[in-house]
Design a protein around this motif. Structure first.
Motif, short mmCIF file in Angstrom:
data_model
loop_
_atom_site.label_atom_id
_atom_site.label_comp_id
_atom_site.label_asym_id
_atom_site.label_seq_id
_atom_site.Cartn_x
_atom_site.Cartn_y
_atom_site.Cartn_z
N TYR A 32 0.74 -1.24 0.06
CA TYR A 32 -0.15 0.13 0.03
C TYR A 32 0.88 1.25 0.08
O TYR A 32 0.78 2.13 -0.64
CB TYR A 32 -0.97 0.13 1.21
N SER A 33 1.96 1.19 0.79
CA SER A 33 2.61 2.55 0.97
C SER A 33 4.12 2.09 1.13
O SER A 33 4.34 1.12 1.40
CB SER A 33 2.42 3.41 2.25
N SER A 50 7.14 9.32 2.49
CA SER A 50 6.24 8.26 2.12
C SER A 50 5.19 8.55 0.93
O SER A 50 4.98 9.76 0.70
CB SER A 50 5.30 7.61 3.34
N THR A 52 1.81 6.51 -1.30
CA THR A 52 0.79 5.42 -1.21
C THR A 52 0.86 5.03 -2.89
O THR A 52 1.46 5.67 -3.80
CB THR A 52 -0.32 5.77 -1.04
#
Length: 118
Positions: A32-33, A50, A52
């Motif tokens: 997902y990330s 980060s 996504t």
């Protein structure tokens, strides 16, 4: 399982640039990330940036405007472009991912050293 391999660290003068890469393999469809963390000597590991799967990004205040995170989903690779580097950016940089169904980063790379000299 997801495996992560970082590359691109090194020694650079203050004001210089480096680009880190992190290639993921294994169950990459579950990611997902993807993110970067760093740990300086004698300090705790800190969040850097980060991104996504939908390209939503987040940055630590200390790197905003200098670092850019990007992601190539086709290559399962995340990048960290680091510009205007400062000596305080010196650290081991770790790539991490968290997969769907988890609440925190659950896979980590081995780390790559970034050293910024003044």
């Amino acid at each position: 399982q997801v495996q992560l391999v970082e590359s691109g660290g090194g020694l650079v003068l203050a004001g210089g640039s480096l680009r880190l890469s992190c290639a993921a393999s294994g169950r990459t469809f579950s990611i997902y990330s993807m993110a970067w963390f760093r740990q300086a000597p004698g300090k705790e590991r800190d969040f850097v940036a980060s991104i996504t799967r939908s390209d939503s990004t987040n940055y630590a205040d200390s790197v905003k405007g200098r670092f850019t995170i990007s992601r190539d989903n086709a290559k399962d690779t995340v990048y960290l472009q680091m510009n205007s580097l400062k000596p305080e950016d010196t650290a081991v940089y770790y790539c991490a991912v968290f997969t769907f169904g988890n609440r925190d980063y659950n896979y980590w790379g081995q780390g790559t050293q970034v050293t910024v000299s003044s």
